[in-house]
Design a protein around this motif. Structure first.
Motif, mmCIF file in Angstrom:
data_model
loop_
_atom_site.group_PDB
_atom_site.id
_atom_site.type_symbol
_atom_site.label_atom_id
_atom_site.label_comp_id
_atom_site.label_asym_id
_atom_site.label_seq_id
_atom_site.Cartn_x
_atom_site.Cartn_y
_atom_site.Cartn_z
ATOM 1 N N ASP A 71 103.437 28.410 -102.884
ATOM 2 C CA ASP A 71 102.793 27.732 -101.760
ATOM 3 C C ASP A 71 103.439 26.373 -101.534
ATOM 4 O O ASP A 71 103.844 25.689 -102.481
ATOM 5 C CB ASP A 71 101.302 27.545 -102.042
ATOM 6 N N ARG A 72 103.505 25.974 -100.276
ATOM 7 C CA ARG A 72 104.213 24.746 -99.946
ATOM 8 C C ARG A 72 103.417 23.496 -100.299
ATOM 9 O O ARG A 72 103.984 22.478 -100.647
ATOM 10 C CB ARG A 72 104.562 24.734 -98.457
ATOM 11 N N SER A 73 102.087 23.533 -100.205
ATOM 12 C CA SER A 73 101.312 22.308 -100.371
ATOM 13 C C SER A 73 101.728 21.342 -99.265
ATOM 14 O O SER A 73 102.039 21.772 -98.152
ATOM 15 C CB SER A 73 101.535 21.734 -101.777
ATOM 16 N N GLY A 74 101.779 20.029 -99.550
ATOM 17 C CA GLY A 74 102.183 19.059 -98.529
ATOM 18 C C GLY A 74 102.996 17.951 -99.142
ATOM 19 O O GLY A 74 103.029 17.780 -100.368
ATOM 20 N N PRO A 75 103.700 17.155 -98.323
ATOM 21 C CA PRO A 75 104.591 16.119 -98.842
ATOM 22 C C PRO A 75 103.911 15.122 -99.773
ATOM 23 O O PRO A 75 104.570 14.588 -100.668
ATOM 24 C CB PRO A 75 105.107 15.430 -97.566
ATOM 25 N N GLU A 76 102.628 14.912 -99.571
ATOM 26 C CA GLU A 76 101.923 13.967 -100.449
ATOM 27 C C GLU A 76 101.831 14.476 -101.878
ATOM 28 O O GLU A 76 101.540 13.696 -102.806
ATOM 29 C CB GLU A 76 100.519 13.673 -99.892
ATOM 30 N N ARG A 77 102.113 15.761 -102.075
ATOM 31 C CA ARG A 77 102.047 16.356 -103.407
ATOM 32 C C ARG A 77 103.426 16.750 -103.933
ATOM 33 O O ARG A 77 103.528 17.347 -104.995
ATOM 34 C CB ARG A 77 101.143 17.602 -103.374
ATOM 35 N N TRP A 78 104.472 16.436 -103.202
ATOM 36 C CA TRP A 78 105.822 16.737 -103.659
ATOM 37 C C TRP A 78 106.337 15.563 -104.465
ATOM 38 O O TRP A 78 107.111 14.724 -103.981
ATOM 39 C CB TRP A 78 106.744 17.017 -102.466
ATOM 40 N N ASN A 79 105.884 15.462 -105.704
ATOM 41 C CA ASN A 79 106.286 14.354 -106.567
ATOM 42 C C ASN A 79 106.297 14.819 -108.015
ATOM 43 O O ASN A 79 105.699 15.845 -108.361
ATOM 44 C CB ASN A 79 105.366 13.139 -106.379
ATOM 45 N N LEU A 80 106.986 14.067 -108.863
ATOM 46 C CA LEU A 80 107.172 14.480 -110.258
ATOM 47 C C LEU A 80 105.851 14.598 -111.005
ATOM 48 O O LEU A 80 105.680 15.501 -111.835
ATOM 49 C CB LEU A 80 108.105 13.500 -110.972
ATOM 50 N N GLU A 81 104.922 13.714 -110.731
ATOM 51 C CA GLU A 81 103.634 13.772 -111.433
ATOM 52 C C GLU A 81 102.930 15.091 -111.146
ATOM 53 O O GLU A 81 102.430 15.760 -112.061
ATOM 54 C CB GLU A 81 102.760 12.593 -110.996
ATOM 55 N N THR A 82 102.883 15.490 -109.878
ATOM 56 C CA THR A 82 102.207 16.738 -109.520
ATOM 57 C C THR A 82 102.964 17.946 -110.039
ATOM 58 O O THR A 82 102.365 18.891 -110.573
ATOM 59 C CB THR A 82 102.047 16.832 -107.997
ATOM 60 N N GLY A 103 114.272 22.815 -118.398
ATOM 61 C CA GLY A 103 114.417 22.253 -117.070
ATOM 62 C C GLY A 103 115.862 21.943 -116.763
ATOM 63 O O GLY A 103 116.542 21.261 -117.542
ATOM 64 N N HIS A 104 116.323 22.456 -115.619
ATOM 65 C CA HIS A 104 117.710 22.236 -115.199
ATOM 66 C C HIS A 104 117.733 21.306 -113.989
ATOM 67 O O HIS A 104 116.999 21.524 -113.022
ATOM 68 C CB HIS A 104 118.363 23.568 -114.839
ATOM 69 N N SER A 105 118.563 20.246 -114.044
ATOM 70 C CA SER A 105 118.750 19.336 -112.921
ATOM 71 C C SER A 105 117.411 18.733 -112.507
ATOM 72 O O SER A 105 116.744 18.099 -113.321
ATOM 73 C CB SER A 105 119.447 20.076 -111.776
ATOM 74 N N PHE A 106 116.982 18.927 -111.244
ATOM 75 C CA PHE A 106 115.663 18.438 -110.840
ATOM 76 C C PHE A 106 114.569 19.011 -111.737
ATOM 77 O O PHE A 106 113.613 18.325 -112.098
ATOM 78 C CB PHE A 106 115.398 18.796 -109.370
ATOM 79 N N GLY A 107 114.704 20.292 -112.120
ATOM 80 C CA GLY A 107 113.723 20.878 -113.031
ATOM 81 C C GLY A 107 113.665 20.155 -114.356
ATOM 82 O O GLY A 107 112.622 20.106 -115.011
ATOM 83 N N GLY A 108 114.795 19.561 -114.771
ATOM 84 C CA GLY A 108 114.808 18.748 -115.981
ATOM 85 C C GLY A 108 114.020 17.463 -115.812
ATOM 86 O O GLY A 108 113.408 16.972 -116.769
ATOM 87 N N MET A 109 114.011 16.906 -114.599
ATOM 88 C CA MET A 109 113.187 15.727 -114.335
ATOM 89 C C MET A 109 111.703 16.087 -114.456
ATOM 90 O O MET A 109 110.911 15.345 -115.038
ATOM 91 C CB MET A 109 113.484 15.177 -112.937
ATOM 92 N N VAL A 110 111.345 17.245 -113.895
ATOM 93 C CA VAL A 110 109.970 17.724 -114.011
ATOM 94 C C VAL A 110 109.612 17.962 -115.479
ATOM 95 O O VAL A 110 108.527 17.573 -115.944
ATOM 96 C CB VAL A 110 109.774 19.018 -113.192
ATOM 97 N N ALA A 111 110.530 18.577 -116.224
ATOM 98 C CA ALA A 111 110.280 18.848 -117.639
ATOM 99 C C ALA A 111 110.085 17.554 -118.426
ATOM 100 O O ALA A 111 109.225 17.477 -119.317
ATOM 101 C CB ALA A 111 111.428 19.660 -118.226
ATOM 102 N N GLN A 112 110.882 16.540 -118.123
ATOM 103 C CA GLN A 112 110.714 15.246 -118.792
ATOM 104 C C GLN A 112 109.335 14.657 -118.502
ATOM 105 O O GLN A 112 108.643 14.183 -119.404
ATOM 106 C CB GLN A 112 111.791 14.272 -118.317
ATOM 107 N N PHE A 200 112.214 14.444 -101.380
ATOM 108 C CA PHE A 200 112.355 13.916 -102.735
ATOM 109 C C PHE A 200 113.573 13.008 -102.857
ATOM 110 O O PHE A 200 113.499 11.925 -103.454
ATOM 111 C CB PHE A 200 112.439 15.059 -103.741
ATOM 112 N N VAL A 201 114.705 13.441 -102.295
ATOM 113 C CA VAL A 201 115.931 12.643 -102.416
ATOM 114 C C VAL A 201 115.769 11.298 -101.722
ATOM 115 O O VAL A 201 116.183 10.260 -102.253
ATOM 116 C CB VAL A 201 117.140 13.410 -101.842
ATOM 117 N N ALA A 202 115.155 11.284 -100.550
ATOM 118 C CA ALA A 202 114.988 10.038 -99.806
ATOM 119 C C ALA A 202 113.898 9.154 -100.396
ATOM 120 O O ALA A 202 113.886 7.943 -100.156
ATOM 121 C CB ALA A 202 114.663 10.339 -98.346
ATOM 122 N N GLY A 203 113.004 9.753 -101.163
ATOM 123 C CA GLY A 203 111.864 9.013 -101.680
ATOM 124 C C GLY A 203 111.930 8.761 -103.172
ATOM 125 O O GLY A 203 112.644 7.878 -103.643
ATOM 126 N N GLU A 204 111.224 9.590 -103.949
ATOM 127 C CA GLU A 204 111.043 9.310 -105.371
ATOM 128 C C GLU A 204 112.343 9.323 -106.154
ATOM 129 O O GLU A 204 112.469 8.590 -107.149
ATOM 130 C CB GLU A 204 110.058 10.315 -105.978
#
Length: 280
Positions: A71-82, A103-112, A200-204
């Protein structure tokens, strides 16, 4: 398959059994959750590697919220914490205990972020081709070395303003991520949401810094990196290792691999991961 995790349904797939016959008993194997890069793409980048890893473990492919078939959710929830919270919620929904999270690449950021927020939850952590902080000053010289001044300029423009520069970045810079040929049709069959990546690239991505948080990680951690990676450079890998608790971290460096280290150094990376999974 999808499972409800909080406010979204996350798509996942599974390869390999959790329990396998071993003489008169059923032997339990580790469950490895694969967190793909991007964001905005899907888990299909992992399929070749995951099939090989499934010889030693149960492999779970997961599409992050906003990505692939989830599910896409919304931009307010597209962040590493969520996204990090989603990993734990996903495990709870499927009753996965002590997962090995790769976690690979961005997935590694999420894993961290996940391992730092929930230090008692993962059994082990594997970080491949990822960074704890964006360092353009390190990236751009590698892009230039691999692809010339034009590649470095496109990368600079992309990380400053991703959406209008996505086509050039995909055409010129993305091929520099790997030292082995892309599997035929890989990009075409992936479900891609460029707006999630652009957000994500332009923001967090411009401000995230996980280095201090990594001191909270409590599980054994393996860091894999390629010398020819233009995104997650060798210097970034050193920073990652230095930020993790020294008694828990192992690192492997592959001189002839790029960002796609799991493909560029498939046999060596797989052997290192299987050894890590078997260690107590």
């Amino acid at each position: 398959m999808k499972v409800q995790t909080g406010d979204v349904r996350l798509f996942f797939d599974v390869e390999g059994a959790k329990l396998v016959p071993d003489g008169p008993v059923m032997r339990e194997r580790p469950t490895v959750i694969l967190l793909h890069g991007g964001p905005g793409v899907d888990h299909t980048e992992f399929l070749g590697f995951g099939a090989a890893l499934a010889e030693a473990a149960q492999v779970v492919y997961l599409d992050h919220r906003g990505c692939g078939r989830s599910d896409r959710s919304g931009p307010e929830r597209w962040n590493l914490e969520t996204w990090a919270d989603d990993v734990r919620a996903f495990c709870e929904a499927l009753e996965i205990q002590r997962p090995v999270v790769l976690g690979h690449s961005f997935g590694g950021m999420v894993a961290q972020a996940y391992a730092a927020r929930y230090p008692d939850h993962p059994g082990k952590l594997i970080l491949t081709s990822t960074t704890a902080k964006l360092r353009l000053d390190r990236m751009l010289p590698v892009f230039e070395r691999l692809g010339g001044a034009r590649a470095a300029d496109i990368a600079r423009r992309f990380f400053a303003d991703p959406m209008p520069n996505f086509p050039d970045y995909i055409r010129v810079c993305l091929p520099l991520y790997r030292q082995t040929p892309e599997q035929e049709g890989a990009l075409q069959r992936a479900v891609i949401h460029l707006d999630v990546g652009g957000h994500f690239v332009a923001g967090e991505m411009q401000t995230y810094d996980l280095r201090a948080d990594l001191a909270r990680v409590r599980c054994p951690t393996l860091v894999l990196s390629g010398d020819l990676d233009p995104f997650a450079t060798i210097a970034d890998a050193r920073d990652l290792v230095a930020a993790l608790p020294g008694e828990l971290v192992q690192a492997r460096r592959f001189p002839h691999a790029g960002h796609a280290v799991l493909d560029d150094a498939r046999a060596e990376a797989l052997a290192a991961i299987e050894e890590f999974l078997g260690a107590t």
